[in-house]
Scaffold this active site. Structure first.
Site, PDB file in Angstrom:
ATOM      1  N   ASP A  14     -34.320   6.019 -44.204  1.00  0.00           N
ATOM      2  CA  ASP A  14     -35.304   5.885 -43.128  1.00  0.00           C
ATOM      3  C   ASP A  14     -35.844   4.465 -43.227  1.00  0.00           C
ATOM      4  OD1 ASP A  14     -37.607   5.781 -41.622  1.00  0.00           O
ATOM      5  OD2 ASP A  14     -38.554   7.545 -42.537  1.00  0.00           O
ATOM      6  N   TYR A  56     -45.179   8.459 -54.385  1.00  0.00           N
ATOM      7  CA  TYR A  56     -44.538   8.837 -53.136  1.00  0.00           C
ATOM      8  C   TYR A  56     -44.279   7.616 -52.258  1.00  0.00           C
ATOM      9  CZ  TYR A  56     -43.746  10.714 -48.535  1.00  0.00           C
ATOM     10  OH  TYR A  56     -43.199  10.982 -47.312  1.00  0.00           O
ATOM     11  N   LYS A  62     -39.861  10.634 -47.840  1.00  0.00           N
ATOM     12  CA  LYS A  62     -39.118  11.850 -48.144  1.00  0.00           C
ATOM     13  C   LYS A  62     -37.688  11.524 -48.529  1.00  0.00           C
ATOM     14  CE  LYS A  62     -39.611  15.553 -48.215  1.00  0.00           C
ATOM     15  NZ  LYS A  62     -39.946  16.300 -49.441  1.00  0.00           N
TER      16      LYS A  62
END
Ligand code: F6R
Ligand code: MG
Ligand code: MG
Length: 365
Positions: free
Chosen positions: A12, A228, A231
């Site tokens: 992404d 993080y 995803k």
């Protein structure tokens, strides 16, 4: 005959309207880079698609797995697409690239990788799945059903070439270790691991004679980066027919929209909705989690196809059921089991809340 390698490399690097949809200009840039690699002979063929905000580059070549030049080509494509994403001020521009310098292997640099090398059969059907808003463990249930459940795969019972079963290579993504288990012999032990989808994930599946049958991208960005950064929406490559499960058996488990971790802020359980490429737009509450399926024939290291596997009215009831489950899950708001358990969440204010309340907590008698 020389072997064929299929490399699916995905990332992404920016999307439209938040973490929604990869912009078409980014796909065009990836296309230019891969087309150059086709002209130099590095690649024999490629197909670029997207699922939600993830760009998936499906490449065929004869250079084997973890080939530095192939990985660098993918990295260059994502770097160039990132530049465009920055120009357009797309959301999350470059979010899956942890570094702007290539280090010899794209693994560990952010993008997800699924690869397999094999000797082509006289006719070689291959299915590629690409997901968004979920994690690699989302493939545990369907892959178990495809390669180990006779109620899904009739061939395990009635086709002598499948009757011996398969070997599963399972990664423990927390402890960075792996184990290979035989099915059906160890199916109960295998299921004991696979049910923990956030920790134990199927990496590869082999026939008992060692031939590769399936390969999944298992990079966990959140663990790799220590925090993080996006995803780890997975992709998988699965071989079908003549000694492997039939294409229909590889597709069948997705008629059940099982619950997977991911969705909004990577912190919620939701149904995995199978859609066409066109409809792979996770809009509602940043979801629900999506999967697309592409069916190819491999011909002398080139891709014939794809067929857009879920572009089929037979999957309309699954999508309706997924939408109903999405509504049902949403009604739980911030409660488990819609919200993931705290150790699986990618966003959490819990430590801060606990610190704030520290002085106010009193010992109970
Ligand atoms: C989930 C996902 C989105 C984002 C959410 C918040 O994988 O990509 O649900 O987590 O839109 O995004 P930020 O924190 O970038 O505002
Ligand atoms: Mg994104
Ligand atoms: Mg994504």
């Amino acid at each position: 005959m020389t072997k064929t390698t299929i490399s699916v490399i995905k990332a992404d690097v920016g999307s439209v309207s938040g973490h929604g949809v990869a912009h078409p200009e980014l796909l065009d840039i990836c296309d230019e880079v891969l087309n150059d690699a086709l002209e130099t002979g590095l690649l024999n063929d490629y197909y670029i698609t997207r699922c939600g905000d993830d760009i998936d580059m499906i490449m065929t070549h004869r250079n084997g797995e973890e080939n530095e030049e192939v990985h660098k080509t993918a990295f260059d494509a994502f770097m160039k697409a990132t530049q465009k994403a920055r120009e357009l001020k797309l959301y999350g521009a470059g979010q899956d690239l942890l570094s702007d310098t290539f280090s010899g292997n794209i693994k560990g640099m952010g993008p997800g990788v699924a690869e397999m090398e094999f000797k082509e059969r006289p006719s070689d059907p291959v299915i590629v799945y690409c997901c968004d808003k979920t994690e690699p463990g989302a493939f545990n249930l369907p892959l178990y059903r495809i390669f180990a459940d006779p109620f899904n795969t009739a061939g395990l019972v009635i086709d002598p070439s499948l009757h011996d079963g398969f070997k599963f290579e399972v990664f423990d993504v927390m402890e960075h270790r792996k184990v290979i288990m035989d099915c059906p012999e160890e199916s109960y032990d295998l299921l004991a691991l696979l049910g923990s989808t956030g920790r134990y994930v199927i990496k590869r599946i082999f026939k008992k004679n060692g031939e590769i049958a399936a390969s999944v991208s298992t990079e966990r960005l959140n663990l790799m980066a220590g925090q993080y950064v996006g995803k780890d929406d997975p992709a998988a490559i699965i071989r079908a027919q003549s000694g492997f499960p039939a294409a229909g058996e590889v597709i069948e488990p997705f008629a059940f929209p099982h619950l997977v971790g991911g969705w909004m802020r990577g912190s919620h359980n939701g149904p995995l909705m199978p859609t066409s490429q066109e409809e792979a737009n996770p809009i509602r509450f940043d979801g629900p989690p999506r999967i697309i399926g592409l069916g190819f024939q491999i011909n002398k290291s080139e891709l014939v196809g794809p067929v857009d596997l879920f572009d089929d009215p037979a999957f309309d009831p699954t999508r309706q059921q997924a939408a109903q489950i999405a509504t049902y899950m949403r009604r739980h708001g911030p409660f488990e089991p819609h919200r993931l358990p705290s150790e699986e969440m990618e966003y959490t204010s819990l430590p801060g809340v606990l610190t704030k309340l520290e002085d106010r907590f009193k010992k109970m008698e």
